[in-house]
Structure formats: structure tokens, C-alpha cells
Design a protein around this motif. Sequence first.
Motif, PDB file in Angstrom:
ATOM      1  N   UNK A  56       0.821  -1.221   0.000  1.00 26.25           N
ATOM      2  CA  UNK A  56       0.000   0.000   0.000  1.00 26.25           C
ATOM      3  C   UNK A  56       0.852   1.268   0.000  1.00 26.25           C
ATOM      4  N   UNK A  57       2.174   1.106   0.071  1.00 23.59           N
ATOM      5  CA  UNK A  57       3.052   2.270   0.089  1.00 23.59           C
ATOM      6  C   UNK A  57       3.087   2.976   1.427  1.00 23.59           C
ATOM      7  N   UNK A  73       5.882   0.073  14.671  1.00 27.73           N
ATOM      8  CA  UNK A  73       4.725   0.911  14.334  1.00 27.73           C
ATOM      9  C   UNK A  73       4.507   0.831  12.839  1.00 27.73           C
ATOM     10  N   UNK A  74       3.258   0.868  12.447  1.00 25.16           N
ATOM     11  CA  UNK A  74       2.967   0.872  11.016  1.00 25.16           C
ATOM     12  C   UNK A  74       1.682   1.640  10.767  1.00 25.16           C
ATOM     13  N   UNK A  75       1.561   2.098   9.540  1.00 21.00           N
ATOM     14  CA  UNK A  75       0.332   2.725   9.070  1.00 21.00           C
ATOM     15  C   UNK A  75      -0.220   1.828   7.967  1.00 21.00           C
ATOM     16  N   UNK A  88      -4.748   6.873   6.648  1.00 25.53           N
ATOM     17  CA  UNK A  88      -4.191   5.650   7.223  1.00 25.53           C
ATOM     18  C   UNK A  88      -4.603   5.516   8.680  1.00 25.53           C
ATOM     19  N   UNK A  89      -4.648   4.286   9.118  1.00 22.59           N
ATOM     20  CA  UNK A  89      -4.851   3.947  10.517  1.00 22.59           C
ATOM     21  C   UNK A  89      -3.544   3.317  10.977  1.00 22.59           C
ATOM     22  N   UNK A 118       4.873  10.174   2.398  1.00 24.67           N
ATOM     23  CA  UNK A 118       4.368   9.250   1.373  1.00 24.67           C
ATOM     24  C   UNK A 118       3.033   9.705   0.797  1.00 24.67           C
ATOM     25  N   UNK A 119       2.599  10.899   1.177  1.00 24.25           N
ATOM     26  CA  UNK A 119       1.410  11.467   0.569  1.00 24.25           C
ATOM     27  C   UNK A 119       0.109  11.235   1.311  1.00 24.25           C
ATOM     28  N   UNK A 120       0.166  10.626   2.479  1.00 27.63           N
ATOM     29  CA  UNK A 120      -1.048  10.451   3.261  1.00 27.63           C
ATOM     30  C   UNK A 120      -1.392  11.767   3.953  1.00 27.63           C
TER      31      UNK A 120
END
Length: 174
Positions: A56-57, A73-75, A88-89, A118-120
Motif C-alpha cells: 500500500x506504500x 509501528x505501522x500505518x 491511514x490507521x 508518502x502522501x497520506x
Amino acid sequence: MSQCTEILLVRAACLSDIEEIARIYAYYVTNTTVTFETVPPSIEEMKRRFDDVVAAGAPYLVAVEDDRILGYAYAAPFKPRAAYARTVEHSVYLASDAAGRGIGRRLLEELVVASRDRGFTEMIATVAGDGNHASLRLHARCGFVPAGILRNVGFKHDRWLDVTLLQRSLRGAE
């Protein structure tokens, strides 16, 4: 004589990190209400989830000290529909003996920057369970604001649990 100080490194997670990430997460699944999963996912399932985040980038980070992963940690995409593509969550988890050292804050701050880069444009936190005051404080310190409470939506460890929603805009975030 000088004393050596360990340096915490936050870096992109690798597939080779997944076994340790799965071990960290399994503790929370088994012992707490901060996740509503009731059975720890297999390493294969955690690899699939990692691959989905990367595809998902979105960013997936680990905090490492002395070659030991102390947290991650991740989105991930908030929802699959196209209109949510920039939202993103996220999740942040620490090794059970790593709390109180600022590692969660460092991971979340770097995750915010990486997500924005990343553009979120929006980041959602779903803080599950009761008594999760540390997570609520962490999110407040990192600029998240309350967006609502979903009451009694999870049942774990013989009780009904709420989810608190928080949000942070990444537009213009530094």
C-alpha cells in the motif's frame, strides 16, 4: 572510564523482523485488551500483513537497540474504498519491558513524518480497551485529537470494551 550508551535506531522494518514483531504483538493479544484479537496471529499471517502495508506504500517501522527490536509501528489503509486512499490507521506496540522510555513516542513521531512524506493526509488511531491511558496520552502528545468513542464494541476477557477514535491531520505537519 566512560560509560557506553545504547543508541535507539528507528528504521524501516524488514521481513526478517517479523518473527520478533509477532512475539511482541502476541503478548498484547494474550494479556491485554489493547487489541481485540484473541488469538496471536501466526508468523505467516504477520508476514502477510507486513506485505499488505508495504504494497500500500505505507510505512512500517521498528525501534532497535543493541540488535533487539523494542517496538514497532505501522500505518495501513484506513478502508479499502478509493475515497479513503489518503487516510491511514496506525498501530504502535512495544516489547513489554520497553515501556516508559519514550520509544512509543519516537516511533509514532517518525511514523507521522513517514506517512506524510508518502502522501497520506489523515491519520486515525483506534485506541482499544479499558485503562489504555498511556496510549491516549501518547497520542495527545503527538498532536492527535479525540474524534469519538465507540461504546461496548469489543468483548474480550469477559467484559465489553470501548474504542476511542483519535485523528491527526498530516497536511502541513512538520
